[in-house]
Design a protein around this motif. Sequence first.
Motif, PDB file in Angstrom:
ATOM      1  N   ASN A 172      88.005  49.754 -45.757  1.00 54.69           N
ATOM      2  CA  ASN A 172      88.709  49.379 -44.517  1.00 54.69           C
ATOM      3  C   ASN A 172      88.171  48.121 -43.839  1.00 54.69           C
ATOM      4  O   ASN A 172      88.475  47.877 -42.676  1.00 54.69           O
ATOM      5  N   ASN A 224      90.907  43.818 -42.590  1.00 60.68           N
ATOM      6  CA  ASN A 224      91.851  44.103 -41.512  1.00 60.68           C
ATOM      7  C   ASN A 224      91.958  42.889 -40.605  1.00 60.68           C
ATOM      8  O   ASN A 224      91.124  41.988 -40.657  1.00 60.68           O
ATOM      9  N   GLU A 274      97.172  45.742 -52.626  1.00 61.14           N
ATOM     10  CA  GLU A 274      98.103  46.772 -52.161  1.00 61.14           C
ATOM     11  C   GLU A 274      97.447  47.584 -51.046  1.00 61.14           C
ATOM     12  O   GLU A 274      96.238  47.810 -51.063  1.00 61.14           O
ATOM     13  N   ASN A 275      98.220  48.001 -50.053  1.00 60.52           N
ATOM     14  CA  ASN A 275      97.678  48.668 -48.867  1.00 60.52           C
ATOM     15  C   ASN A 275      96.803  49.874 -49.189  1.00 60.52           C
ATOM     16  O   ASN A 275      95.800  50.105 -48.525  1.00 60.52           O
ATOM     17  N   SER A 276      97.141  50.647 -50.198  1.00 56.63           N
ATOM     18  CA  SER A 276      96.355  51.848 -50.504  1.00 56.63           C
ATOM     19  C   SER A 276      94.949  51.518 -51.011  1.00 56.63           C
ATOM     20  O   SER A 276      94.031  52.313 -50.833  1.00 56.63           O
ATOM     21  N   CYS A 330     101.127  40.686 -46.076  1.00 53.36           N
ATOM     22  CA  CYS A 330     100.369  41.379 -47.121  1.00 53.36           C
ATOM     23  C   CYS A 330      99.035  40.668 -47.329  1.00 53.36           C
ATOM     24  O   CYS A 330      98.904  39.481 -47.055  1.00 53.36           O
ATOM     25  N   TRP A 331      98.075  41.395 -47.839  1.00 48.17           N
ATOM     26  CA  TRP A 331      96.755  40.828 -48.127  1.00 48.17           C
ATOM     27  C   TRP A 331      96.681  40.374 -49.572  1.00 48.17           C
ATOM     28  O   TRP A 331      97.156  41.059 -50.480  1.00 48.17           O
ATOM     29  N   LEU A 360      93.104  49.138 -49.828  1.00 48.49           N
ATOM     30  CA  LEU A 360      92.290  48.637 -48.717  1.00 48.49           C
ATOM     31  C   LEU A 360      91.380  49.725 -48.157  1.00 48.49           C
ATOM     32  O   LEU A 360      90.358  49.428 -47.553  1.00 48.49           O
ATOM     33  N   GLN A 361      91.728  50.996 -48.380  1.00 48.61           N
ATOM     34  CA  GLN A 361      90.883  52.089 -47.914  1.00 48.61           C
ATOM     35  C   GLN A 361      89.800  52.459 -48.927  1.00 48.61           C
ATOM     36  O   GLN A 361      89.070  53.417 -48.747  1.00 48.61           O
ATOM     37  N   GLN A 371      95.713  37.227 -45.230  1.00 50.59           N
ATOM     38  CA  GLN A 371      96.991  37.878 -44.981  1.00 50.59           C
ATOM     39  C   GLN A 371      98.092  36.820 -44.908  1.00 50.59           C
ATOM     40  O   GLN A 371      97.962  35.845 -44.176  1.00 50.59           O
ATOM     41  N   GLU A 417     106.960  41.651 -45.209  1.00 48.26           N
ATOM     42  CA  GLU A 417     105.869  41.961 -44.290  1.00 48.26           C
ATOM     43  C   GLU A 417     104.649  41.123 -44.647  1.00 48.26           C
ATOM     44  O   GLU A 417     104.599  40.503 -45.708  1.00 48.26           O
TER      45      GLU A 417
END
Length: 135
Positions: A114, A117, A84-86, A29-30, A88-89, A19, A27
């Motif tokens: 997930n 994190n 992108e955050n989406s 970000c990964w 990661l799930q 991160q 912000e």
Amino acid sequence: MKADIEIPKVENVHIVAIQEWSDDFQENCWYAYLLNATNETLEMAMIVSRAFGLINGENRNTMQLRHAFATVEPQTAVKIEFLENSVLQLNNEFSLSYFIGSKMYDKTFIFKTNSINVNAQTDLPAINKRGVMGV
């Protein structure tokens, strides 16, 4: 014929998620990195990445991305891609192939749904950073 092919075990080479602050997004970000914690130079490193899994009961897949690095120096890490955050799930898979000398190495690293994190971060070998290691 297959008995003649020897693919040695991958050791001290990892795909990690780190991160970092992004000025573009303002912000943390990964990012996925290829981490070479060996004392050897990796040559012709090739990575194919994709994400897959269920979101709200629907199967989701991303397109495959391909990355190549002519060399990766010992005790260093090179940035592969933004996560992108989406995605990661989803399960994130990175198939890595590279050469050390004349030997080819190959391994697939997975970050389960997930698993990328802040709470999963550990100290990473060879570089002075914290991140999540793929398995």
